[in-house]
Design a protein around this motif. Structure first.
Motif, PDB file in Angstrom:
ATOM      1  N   GLU A 236      -3.021   7.563  -7.864  1.00 38.39           N
ATOM      2  CA  GLU A 236      -2.367   7.618  -6.557  1.00 38.39           C
ATOM      3  C   GLU A 236      -3.326   7.181  -5.455  1.00 38.39           C
ATOM      4  OE1 GLU A 236       0.733   8.104  -6.278  1.00 38.39           O
ATOM      5  OE2 GLU A 236       1.406   9.359  -7.955  1.00 38.39           O
ATOM      6  N   ILE A 237      -4.586   7.567  -5.567  1.00 36.67           N
ATOM      7  CA  ILE A 237      -5.581   7.183  -4.562  1.00 36.67           C
ATOM      8  C   ILE A 237      -5.869   5.691  -4.639  1.00 36.67           C
ATOM      9  CG2 ILE A 237      -7.983   7.467  -3.850  1.00 36.67           C
ATOM     10  CD1 ILE A 237      -7.728  10.426  -4.638  1.00 36.67           C
ATOM     11  N   HIS A 238      -5.998   5.155  -5.846  1.00 34.84           N
ATOM     12  CA  HIS A 238      -6.237   3.718  -5.987  1.00 34.84           C
ATOM     13  C   HIS A 238      -5.055   2.910  -5.449  1.00 34.84           C
ATOM     14  CE1 HIS A 238     -10.084   3.627  -8.002  1.00 34.84           C
ATOM     15  NE2 HIS A 238      -9.686   4.592  -8.825  1.00 34.84           N
ATOM     16  N   LEU A 239      -3.852   3.426  -5.601  1.00 32.87           N
ATOM     17  CA  LEU A 239      -2.682   2.717  -5.072  1.00 32.87           C
ATOM     18  C   LEU A 239      -2.724   2.665  -3.550  1.00 32.87           C
ATOM     19  CD1 LEU A 239      -0.018   1.288  -5.570  1.00 32.87           C
ATOM     20  CD2 LEU A 239       1.117   3.520  -5.535  1.00 32.87           C
ATOM     21  N   LEU A 240      -3.108   3.769  -2.913  1.00 37.02           N
ATOM     22  CA  LEU A 240      -3.222   3.751  -1.453  1.00 37.02           C
ATOM     23  C   LEU A 240      -4.361   2.847  -0.993  1.00 37.02           C
ATOM     24  CD1 LEU A 240      -2.456   7.292  -0.015  1.00 37.02           C
ATOM     25  CD2 LEU A 240      -0.913   5.461  -0.718  1.00 37.02           C
TER      26      LEU A 240
ATOM     27  N   GLU B  63      -7.483  -2.950  -6.929  1.00 36.41           N
ATOM     28  CA  GLU B  63      -7.101  -1.540  -6.838  1.00 36.41           C
ATOM     29  C   GLU B  63      -5.757  -1.288  -7.514  1.00 36.41           C
ATOM     30  OE1 GLU B  63      -8.883   0.909  -5.963  1.00 36.41           O
ATOM     31  OE2 GLU B  63     -10.548  -0.082  -4.981  1.00 36.41           O
ATOM     32  N   LEU B  64      -4.840  -2.227  -7.386  1.00 40.88           N
ATOM     33  CA  LEU B  64      -3.540  -2.085  -8.038  1.00 40.88           C
ATOM     34  C   LEU B  64      -3.702  -2.087  -9.555  1.00 40.88           C
ATOM     35  CD1 LEU B  64      -0.469  -1.890  -7.607  1.00 40.88           C
ATOM     36  CD2 LEU B  64      -0.390  -4.389  -7.698  1.00 40.88           C
ATOM     37  N   SER B  65      -4.563  -2.960 -10.058  1.00 40.95           N
ATOM     38  CA  SER B  65      -4.817  -3.018 -11.503  1.00 40.95           C
ATOM     39  C   SER B  65      -5.421  -1.707 -12.001  1.00 40.95           C
ATOM     40  CB  SER B  65      -5.742  -4.187 -11.837  1.00 40.95           C
ATOM     41  OG  SER B  65      -5.126  -5.419 -11.556  1.00 40.95           O
ATOM     42  N   ARG B  66      -6.368  -1.148 -11.230  1.00 43.78           N
ATOM     43  CA  ARG B  66      -6.965   0.125 -11.619  1.00 43.78           C
ATOM     44  C   ARG B  66      -5.914   1.219 -11.677  1.00 43.78           C
ATOM     45  NH1 ARG B  66     -11.544  -0.905  -7.515  1.00 43.78           N
ATOM     46  NH2 ARG B  66     -13.122  -1.978  -8.738  1.00 43.78           N
TER      47      ARG B  66
ATOM     48  N   ILE C  57       3.655   2.521  -8.384  1.00 50.18           N
ATOM     49  CA  ILE C  57       2.914   1.299  -8.687  1.00 50.18           C
ATOM     50  C   ILE C  57       3.893   0.140  -8.883  1.00 50.18           C
ATOM     51  CG2 ILE C  57       1.408   0.186 -10.379  1.00 50.18           C
ATOM     52  CD1 ILE C  57       0.192   3.014 -10.860  1.00 50.18           C
ATOM     53  N   THR C  58       4.953   0.391  -9.630  1.00 44.66           N
ATOM     54  CA  THR C  58       5.978  -0.640  -9.837  1.00 44.66           C
ATOM     55  C   THR C  58       6.663  -0.995  -8.524  1.00 44.66           C
ATOM     56  OG1 THR C  58       6.357   0.245 -12.062  1.00 44.66           O
ATOM     57  CG2 THR C  58       8.031  -1.237 -11.186  1.00 44.66           C
TER      58      THR C  58
END
Length: 219
Positions: free
Chosen positions: A111-115, A142-145, A156-157
């Motif tokens: 969730e943090i990587h997505l933000l 970051e999205l890939s992580r 993410i999707t």
């Protein structure tokens, strides 16, 4: 003496439980306000509220997470209103809160990587042509992580669907492919269960909105 110690322990446990319940109540109220915020000022006020909660609950990662999310939502409203020149400052504030959240939650929090991805995307929108290879690349990383850490996460999707939907076709975008991904996001929302009632659960309404658009807007 043993009775005194036992009584003291019970009182301490009760106070801790009360404080936790109070924290959860306040957080739930603030999280619910995310759906009602409309303006950059609304989101700034909400971000400030989460920051204050975080200063009192310094061991919890969710207050700084939601403070960052509120900043990002503020930036997205500004972007839709054509105000992109101030997005660097908004992204910087979001990244500051995310740094705090990550120090508490650990590096493996999707969730943090997505933000973080969303914050880099805000920075890119200040000057997309110049920043695509820098901030755009960092956003993709970051999205890939995030996806590697939690592939079933519907948010993410959702963000991937937005990227494809709004990217011009000459740069690899596609409204029809974006719509298919919004459908996939909704399917994932139906199956996904947050770990707690306070954990991130945003995004379904946005996916449903795009699915409700007239057919001609999806081509």
């Amino acid at each position: 003496m043993k009775k005194y110690l036992l009584s003291f322990a019970l009182v301490l446990m009760s106070l801790t439980a009360f404080a936790q319940t109070d924290y959860e109540k306040v957080m739930a109220e603030k999280i619910a306000k995310i759906e009602t915020c409309k303006t950059p000022e609304d989101f700034q006020t909400l971000s400030n509220d989460f920051q204050r909660i975080g200063s009192k609950e310094s061991s919890q990662w969710l207050p700084p997470y939601y403070a960052a999310f509120s900043q990002i939502q503020k930036g997205r409203v500004m972007m839709r209103n054509g105000n992109t020149q101030d997005l660097d400052g908004v992204a910087a504030q979001a990244e500051k809160y995310l740094g705090t959240a990550q120090s508490l939650a650990g590096a493996d929090n999707a969730e943090i990587h997505l933000l973080k991805k969303m914050a880099y995307s805000l920075r890119m929108m200040v000057n997309p042509q110049q920043r695509f290879m820098t901030d755009g690349a960092r956003a993709s990383e970051e999205l890939s992580r995030a996806e590697k850490l939690d592939p079933s996460n519907p948010r993410i999707t959702l963000i991937k669907a937005e990227d494809i939907y709004f990217t011009p076709e000459q740069y690899g975008g596609s409204k029809s492919k974006g719509v298919e991904m919004f459908k996939e996001a909704i399917t994932k929302f139906n199956a996904y269960k947050p770990k707690t009632s306070l954990d991130p659960n945003w995004g379904r309404g946005e996916a449903e909105y795009f699915m409700s658009l007239p057919t001609e807007n999806k081509k």
